[in-house]
Design an enzyme around this catalytic site. Structure first.
Site, mmCIF file in Angstrom:
data_model
loop_
_atom_site.group_PDB
_atom_site.id
_atom_site.type_symbol
_atom_site.label_atom_id
_atom_site.label_comp_id
_atom_site.label_asym_id
_atom_site.label_seq_id
_atom_site.Cartn_x
_atom_site.Cartn_y
_atom_site.Cartn_z
ATOM 1 N N GLN A 1 59.652 -31.972 0.071
ATOM 2 C CA GLN A 1 60.371 -32.027 1.163
ATOM 3 C C GLN A 1 61.901 -31.361 1.249
ATOM 4 O OE1 GLN A 1 60.869 -35.912 -1.298
ATOM 5 N NE2 GLN A 1 59.400 -37.115 0.475
ATOM 6 N N GLU B 1 50.646 -37.199 -3.151
ATOM 7 C CA GLU B 1 50.994 -38.630 -3.059
ATOM 8 C C GLU B 1 49.706 -39.980 -3.558
ATOM 9 O OE1 GLU B 1 53.309 -39.726 0.079
ATOM 10 O OE2 GLU B 1 50.961 -40.045 1.694
ATOM 11 N N ARG C 1 66.078 -37.708 -10.036
ATOM 12 C CA ARG C 1 64.723 -36.816 -8.594
ATOM 13 C C ARG C 1 65.486 -35.657 -8.975
ATOM 14 N NH1 ARG C 1 61.451 -40.689 -4.847
ATOM 15 N NH2 ARG C 1 59.760 -38.665 -4.886
ATOM 16 N N LYS D 1 58.468 -50.343 -0.762
ATOM 17 C CA LYS D 1 58.842 -49.473 -0.762
ATOM 18 C C LYS D 1 58.487 -48.457 0.682
ATOM 19 C CE LYS D 1 60.314 -44.769 -3.137
ATOM 20 N NZ LYS D 1 59.425 -43.539 -2.148
HETATM 21 O O1 LIG Z 1 57.864 -35.073 3.542
HETATM 22 C C1 LIG Z 1 56.390 -36.465 2.860
HETATM 23 O O2 LIG Z 1 56.749 -37.175 3.503
HETATM 24 C C2 LIG Z 1 56.178 -36.632 1.233
HETATM 25 C C3 LIG Z 1 56.293 -35.426 0.888
HETATM 26 C C4 LIG Z 1 55.477 -35.288 -0.634
HETATM 27 O O3 LIG Z 1 56.864 -35.140 -1.904
HETATM 28 P P1 LIG Z 1 55.953 -33.746 -2.736
HETATM 29 O O4 LIG Z 1 56.116 -33.019 -1.702
HETATM 30 O O5 LIG Z 1 57.423 -33.823 -3.335
HETATM 31 O O6 LIG Z 1 55.084 -34.558 -3.202
HETATM 32 C C5 LIG Z 1 54.493 -36.764 -0.955
HETATM 33 O O7 LIG Z 1 54.313 -36.416 -2.067
HETATM 34 C C6 LIG Z 1 55.629 -37.706 -0.315
HETATM 35 O O8 LIG Z 1 55.415 -38.901 -0.717
HETATM 36 C C7 LIG Z 1 56.004 -37.903 1.005
HETATM 37 C C1 LIG Z 2 56.756 -39.786 -4.269
HETATM 38 C C2 LIG Z 2 56.633 -39.911 -2.995
HETATM 39 O O1 LIG Z 2 57.833 -41.163 -2.513
HETATM 40 P P1 LIG Z 2 58.467 -40.146 -1.933
HETATM 41 O O2 LIG Z 2 59.219 -39.655 -0.451
HETATM 42 O O3 LIG Z 2 60.110 -40.905 -2.006
HETATM 43 O O4 LIG Z 2 59.047 -38.685 -2.841
HETATM 44 C C3 LIG Z 2 55.541 -41.570 -2.544
HETATM 45 O O5 LIG Z 2 55.336 -42.403 -2.081
HETATM 46 O O6 LIG Z 2 54.312 -40.736 -3.411
#
Ligand SMILES: O=C(O)C1=C[C@@H](OP(=O)(O)O)[C@@H](O)[C@H](O)C1
Ligand SMILES: C=C(OP(=O)(O)O)C(=O)O
Length: 465
Positions: free
Chosen positions: A184, A349, A131, A449
């Site tokens: 993130q 997501e 990742r 998860k």
């Molecule tokens: O900030 C967060 O809580 C998340 C942001 C998203 O990540 P991405 O921007 O990498 O998709 C999402 O897909 C993930 O499940 C949770």
């Molecule tokens: C992308 C996901 O998780 P993560 O918070 O591990 O990035 C998800 O839950 O779909």
């Protein structure tokens, strides 16, 4: 957390009659892990109610404990946790934080190291080594931290050493990172920016920025803790210096993205599914789900009012509807329409759950703006295409997403489907299993998860009359 043993592969139940179920969804992963971080950044104990208790939140609490934060579960409710920051206001260094496969842990905890009294090593599941991590570490380097990689640059595992002296000059720090592979990275820096003596000026340098609702969620939650973040233009944030302090009591909304498989079950099997505690106003991207599912042919109400009308009412009187929730009910005659060309970048997501309905739809779907799903728990675009083809469906990867073509349901066939240690691929396969007899799913336990007992909830939904 009670652990359930399920056979591997797990035989996915088919739906033998229309559904008529009410499903209570556990707390939001994204809100739970933001509130845990924000509580740790404060000075007083904060009680979080309705907290998700699943692998990603246990990993977050373990990470915070490693840094010297107390997380204590109430004796009468597993989902009530009181978080007490370290008494001396400093996080403890010189240990390892284990991130599992949790994006929120691997991207949100590194920022705390800036305020630690020693280096912290970060490790995770082997699959987590794939990742992307570079941009958040790049940002922390710009703030004076040092990163030592054990393997590939920009990947787990690594050790972060905080700057020798956290600056106290009151000057605003400028950071520029490319966050196109995950929102993130931006959220991880926005969460800690208030603690810098002059605040943070943060710029995203890439072309695309996925998951804007998740970034707005971060801004909103930092504000709830007394911070202030503005976004003067797209891709540019100013975080004012502030001491963060969440209210003493915080209630966590249910995880609306995790509602997707259950709501869509009523589209696949026909019938209705109701979800209590659905917030009228939310920062979760799952708030977009009812609109998407209506587009695919479902009828949706919130507390008995047609969903769009309920949203109009909430938007015209936001004060009356903040913190108000109701029962969301999806009803379907089992006909699912494809989405046509659809931009999913705001809610990547939920793309795997939408893909399951799309694979059972009567017209094509092309989901765009989600190229970054290649860096999620697994390469989700490749995984979805492989699994749809495995059961006799038609799908192809695009550079920024995937296309799914309709095939008659009767031509889809039994298979052992892979979950790739990805909770959303496992729930994707369970949704297919409602319509296609003989689906078995490898490692259904991976759903832990973000859902403590998905197979139990799924069986309970199907058993209700
Ligand atoms: O900030 C967060 O809580 C998340 C942001 C998203 O990540 P991405 O921007 O990498 O998709 C999402 O897909 C993930 O499940 C949770
Ligand atoms: C992308 C996901 O998780 P993560 O918070 O591990 O990035 C998800 O839950 O779909």
């Amino acid at each position: 957390m009670t652990e359930h043993a399920y056979p591997d592969p797990w035989p996915a139940p088919t739906a033998s009659r229309p559904l008529n179920a009410t499903v209570t969804i556990p707390g939001s992963k994204s809100l739970s892990n933001r509130f845990l971080i924000l509580a740790a950044l404060g000075t007083k104990p904060v009680t979080l109610r309705g907290l998700l208790r699943s692998r990603d939140t246990e990993l977050m609490m373990d990470a915070l404990r490693t840094l010297g934060v107390h997380c204590e579960t109430a004796s009468n409710a597993e989902t009530t946790v009181t978080v007490t920051p370290p008494a001396d206001g400093h996080f403890h260094g010189s240990d390892t934080v284990y991130c599992g496969l949790a994006g929120t842990v691997m991207r949100f905890v590194p920022g705390l190291v800036l305020f630690a009294d020693g280096p912290i090593r970060f490790d995770g599941d082997e699959q987590a080594y794939q990742r992307p991590m570079g941009p958040i570490l790049d940002g922390l380097e710009q703030l004076g931290a040092t990163i030592a990689y054990e393997g590939e640059t920009g990947r787990l595992p690594f050790t972060i050493t905080p700057p020798l002296h956290v600056h106290i000059d009151g000057l605003r720090r400028h950071v520029a990172i490319d966050s196109s592979s995950s929102s993130q990275f931006i959220s991880g820096l926005l969460l800690i920016g208030s603690r810098l003596s002059g605040g943070l000026d943060l710029t995203h340098t890439g072309e695309h920025l996925p998951s804007m609702p998740h970034i707005r969620m971060t801004m909103h939650d930092v504000e709830a803790a007394g911070g202030h973040i503005s976004m003067p233009e797209q891709g540019h944030w100013i975080v004012e210096p502030a001491s963060l302090e969440l209210p003493a009591d915080v209630i966590v909304e249910p995880d609306l993205s995790n509602a997707a498989p259950f709501l869509e079950a009523a589209m696949i099997a026909s019938g209705s599914v109701s979800i209590p505690n659905w917030p009228y106003i939310t920062t979760q991207p799952g708030g977009l789900l009812p609109g998407i599912l209506q587009h695919m042919g479902a009828s949706i109400t919130l507390d008995g009012t047609p969903f769009d009308e309920a949203m109009r009412q909430a938007q015209t009187q936001p004060h009356a509807y903040t913190h108000r929730s109701g029962t969301l009910t999806l009803t379907s005659n089992g006909t699912i329409h494809g989405l046509g060309d659809y931009d999913m970048s705001a809610a990547g997501e939920i793309a795997p759950s939408i893909a399951a309905a799309a694979a059972l739809a009567d017209t094509p779907s092309a989901l765009h703006g989600i190229g970054h799903l290649r860096g999620h728990e697994t390469n989700r675009l490749a995984a979805l295409v492989t699994e749809i083809k495995r059961i006799g469906g038609k799908a192809e990867e695009l550079s920024d997403g995937l296309t799914i073509e309709p095939v008659p349901r009767a031509s889809l066939h039994a298979a052992v489907m892979e979950s790739y240690a990805d909770h959303r691929m496992a729930t994707f396969a369970a949704m297919i299993g409602l319509a296609v007899p003989g689906i078995e799913i490898r490692n259904i336990a991976t759903t832990r998860k973000t859902i403590p007992d998905f197979p139990g909830m799924w069986a309970d939904m199907l058993a209700q009359r």
